[in-house]
Design an enzyme around this catalytic site. Structure first.
Site, PDB file in Angstrom:
ATOM      1  N   SER A 107       0.771  -1.141   0.094  1.00 19.83           N
ATOM      2  CA  SER A 107       0.004  -0.033  -0.029  1.00 19.83           C
ATOM      3  C   SER A 107       0.747   1.252  -0.011  1.00 19.83           C
ATOM      4  CB  SER A 107      -0.686   0.115   1.393  1.00 19.83           C
ATOM      5  OG  SER A 107      -1.673  -1.140   1.215  1.00 19.83           O
ATOM      6  N   HIS A 128      -2.342  -3.263  -6.762  1.00 21.30           N
ATOM      7  CA  HIS A 128      -3.029  -3.116  -5.317  1.00 21.30           C
ATOM      8  C   HIS A 128      -4.527  -3.340  -5.263  1.00 21.30           C
ATOM      9  CE1 HIS A 128      -3.557   0.041  -2.158  1.00 21.30           C
ATOM     10  NE2 HIS A 128      -3.269  -0.933  -1.541  1.00 21.30           N
ATOM     11  N   GLU A 140      -5.498  -1.244  -8.453  1.00 23.82           N
ATOM     12  CA  GLU A 140      -4.692  -0.228  -8.933  1.00 23.82           C
ATOM     13  C   GLU A 140      -3.409  -1.139  -9.514  1.00 23.82           C
ATOM     14  OE1 GLU A 140      -5.226   3.489  -6.200  1.00 23.82           O
ATOM     15  OE2 GLU A 140      -3.804   1.962  -5.535  1.00 23.82           O
ATOM     16  N   ASN A 178      -4.846   5.727  -1.720  1.00 25.41           N
ATOM     17  CA  ASN A 178      -4.326   6.476  -0.333  1.00 25.41           C
ATOM     18  C   ASN A 178      -3.573   7.582  -0.674  1.00 25.41           C
ATOM     19  OD1 ASN A 178      -5.067   3.996   0.891  1.00 25.41           O
ATOM     20  ND2 ASN A 178      -3.343   2.906   0.490  1.00 25.41           N
TER      21      ASN A 178
HETATM   22  N1  LIG Z   1      -4.764  -4.862   5.244  1.00 26.27           N
HETATM   23  C1  LIG Z   1      -5.396  -4.240   4.100  1.00 26.27           C
HETATM   24  O1  LIG Z   1      -6.505  -3.728   4.430  1.00 26.27           O
HETATM   25  C2  LIG Z   1      -4.428  -4.017   2.920  1.00 26.27           C
HETATM   26  C3  LIG Z   1      -5.206  -3.427   1.922  1.00 26.27           C
HETATM   27  C4  LIG Z   1      -4.369  -3.401   0.742  1.00 26.27           C
HETATM   28  C5  LIG Z   1      -3.116  -3.647   0.570  1.00 26.27           C
HETATM   29  N2  LIG Z   1      -2.737  -4.373   1.704  1.00 26.27           N
HETATM   30  C6  LIG Z   1      -1.224  -4.744   1.578  1.00 26.27           C
HETATM   31  O2  LIG Z   1      -1.010  -6.379   1.553  1.00 26.27           O
HETATM   32  C7  LIG Z   1       0.027  -6.592   2.402  1.00 26.27           C
HETATM   33  C8  LIG Z   1      -0.325  -7.401   3.670  1.00 26.27           C
HETATM   34  O3  LIG Z   1      -1.210  -6.783   4.359  1.00 26.27           O
HETATM   35  P1  LIG Z   1      -1.752  -7.438   5.856  1.00 26.27           P
HETATM   36  O4  LIG Z   1      -2.757  -6.288   6.290  1.00 26.27           O
HETATM   37  O5  LIG Z   1      -2.358  -8.731   5.151  1.00 26.27           O
HETATM   38  O6  LIG Z   1      -0.455  -7.915   6.430  1.00 26.27           O
HETATM   39  P2  LIG Z   1      -0.518  -8.920   7.560  1.00 26.27           P
HETATM   40  O7  LIG Z   1       1.006  -8.360   8.375  1.00 26.27           O
HETATM   41  O8  LIG Z   1      -1.721  -8.998   8.624  1.00 26.27           O
HETATM   42  O9  LIG Z   1      -0.056 -10.409   7.060  1.00 26.27           O
HETATM   43  C9  LIG Z   1       1.032 -10.634   6.460  1.00 26.27           C
HETATM   44  C10 LIG Z   1       1.526 -12.193   6.245  1.00 26.27           C
HETATM   45  O10 LIG Z   1       2.279 -12.250   5.435  1.00 26.27           O
HETATM   46  C11 LIG Z   1       3.071 -13.326   6.072  1.00 26.27           C
HETATM   47  N3  LIG Z   1       4.527 -13.374   5.818  1.00 26.27           N
HETATM   48  C12 LIG Z   1       5.252 -12.503   6.465  1.00 26.27           C
HETATM   49  N4  LIG Z   1       6.529 -12.570   5.809  1.00 26.27           N
HETATM   50  C13 LIG Z   1       6.481 -13.484   4.827  1.00 26.27           C
HETATM   51  C14 LIG Z   1       7.433 -14.253   3.754  1.00 26.27           C
HETATM   52  N5  LIG Z   1       8.568 -13.792   3.849  1.00 26.27           N
HETATM   53  N6  LIG Z   1       6.730 -15.143   2.998  1.00 26.27           N
HETATM   54  C15 LIG Z   1       5.452 -15.427   3.019  1.00 26.27           C
HETATM   55  N7  LIG Z   1       4.722 -15.028   3.976  1.00 26.27           N
HETATM   56  C16 LIG Z   1       5.195 -13.978   4.949  1.00 26.27           C
HETATM   57  C17 LIG Z   1       2.716 -13.358   7.420  1.00 26.27           C
HETATM   58  O11 LIG Z   1       2.871 -14.960   8.134  1.00 26.27           O
HETATM   59  C18 LIG Z   1       1.225 -12.696   7.511  1.00 26.27           C
HETATM   60  O12 LIG Z   1       0.589 -13.886   7.406  1.00 26.27           O
HETATM   61  C19 LIG Z   1       0.738  -5.349   2.884  1.00 26.27           C
HETATM   62  O13 LIG Z   1       1.921  -4.983   1.910  1.00 26.27           O
HETATM   63  C20 LIG Z   1      -0.131  -4.240   2.664  1.00 26.27           C
HETATM   64  O14 LIG Z   1       0.223  -3.033   2.506  1.00 26.27           O
HETATM   65  C21 LIG Z   1      -3.082  -4.410   2.831  1.00 26.27           C
END
Ligand SMILES: NC(=O)c1ccc[n+]([C@@H]2O[C@H](COP(=O)([O-])OP(=O)(O)OC[C@H]3O[C@@H](n4cnc5c(N)ncnc54)[C@H](O)[C@@H]3O)[C@@H](O)[C@H]2O)c1
Length: 281
Positions: A107, A128, A140, A178
């Site tokens: 993000s 995204h 996106e 964002n």
């Molecule tokens: N949460 C949201 O609303 C949202 C919306 C759009 C984009 N994103 C993006 O998506 C991504 C994830 O967000 P989130 O909120 O789910 O994060 P989170 O921290 O809740 O989950 C991340 C997951 O990645 C796993 N992980 C960490 N390192 C890893 C690796 N090396 N290999 C494989 N898995 C691994 C972790 O075990 C965890 O389950 C981020 O880049 C965030 O910016 C999130």
């Protein structure tokens, strides 16, 4: 979404508990989608059961990055930490099919830097999505100066093929949504820092005066105050010249107190599940 549209999916998480949590969440979501089709009478029960089983059979959960080796498109959605993401892409670049497209769902981080880390910047894009992904239509697609035309076209068509409405953006902080939304949240919170208006009144004003589904305090709580703070801190550090990127004091104070919004039960509002119930003092 990808498996529902016929693609085979390998879903990787290095943490077993998280992998199982993700698998269960997908299963529940597919069950709801199947039940909805029956409710709308667009499928009978037997067809919905078959659709559910077939969709699930296209998803392979795995704890091993090597299981991505034959994938054509890899969408990274790991923890929002630039160093961890770069390390992930260094490793991934050497493991997967040389023709594969690599994408990040980040993000807030520069797609260009992640592409460089992967060693195949020309085959790298941002892709995204928005939460909840099965509901929110937007995707996106972020094209860097190095992304080649074929990579961009294929990713854009892929987003359409899974039912999304894709938009294109260059590798600019926050992309489109964002970039506009996070400074809006910061401006709302700054009103509290200055003592201009209360949490409740700012939220009521933007809901009923600007027609927004949620005011900035409710929305910041919903997204997660730690997430908002970490995005803003990264942008302020990388773009000190941009006046729209500021860190409200009330945001720092809430995060320091462990009040992270909806996920911790309290932020600017007190939450019961997905509902804000009263203003936190
Ligand atoms: N949460 C949201 O609303 C949202 C919306 C759009 C984009 N994103 C993006 O998506 C991504 C994830 O967000 P989130 O909120 O789910 O994060 P989170 O921290 O809740 O989950 C991340 C997951 O990645 C796993 N992980 C960490 N390192 C890893 C690796 N090396 N290999 C494989 N898995 C691994 C972790 O075990 C965890 O389950 C981020 O880049 C965030 O910016 C999130």
């Amino acid at each position: 979404m990808t498996a529902t549209t016929g693609y085979k999916v390998v879903a990787v998480d290095i943490n077993d508990a998280q992998l199982e949590k993700g698998r269960k969440a997908i299963e529940n979501s597919l069950k709801k989608m199947a039940a909805k089709q029956v409710e709308k009478k667009s499928m009978d029960v037997a067809t919905a059961d078959k659709w559910f089983a077939e969709t699930q059979s296209r998803i392979t959960p795995s704890g091993d990055l090597k299981s991505l080796s034959s994938c054509d498109l890899i969408i990274e959605a790991i923890v929002e930490d630039l160093a961890i993401k770069k390390k992930f892409f260094v490793e991934l670049g050497s493991l997967v099919n040389p023709n594969a497209i690599l994408a990040s769902n980040t993000s807030s981080f520069p797609i260009t830097q992640l592409g460089e880390a992967s060693g195949r910047a020309s085959q790298f894009v941002g892709l995204h999505f928005f939460n909840p992904v099965q509901v929110m239509k937007l995707a996106e697609v972020i094209r860097t100066a190095a992304t080649n035309e074929g990579t961009f076209d294929t990713t854009f068509r892929f987003a359409k093929s899974i039912g999304k409405e894709p938009v294109v953006c260059s590798d600019t902080p926050g992309f489109i949504v964002n970039r506009l939304l996070v400074p809006f949240l910061a401006q709302g919170l700054l009103m509290l820092d200055r003592g201009d208006a209360t949490v409740q009144d700012v939220d009521i004003a933007m809901k009923f005066g600007a027609g927004m589904p949620m005011g900035p305090f409710t929305l910041a709580d919903y997204v997660g105050l730690d997430t908002c703070l970490s995005i803003l801190k990264g942008w302020v550090a990388r773009h000190p010249e941009e006046p729209a990127f500021v860190i409200p004091k009330c945001l720092e104070a809430k995060v320091a107190a462990g009040k992270l919004g909806r996920k911790s039960g309290e932020g600017f509002w007190k939450w019961e599940g997905d509902k804000p119930v009263s203003v936190a003092l």
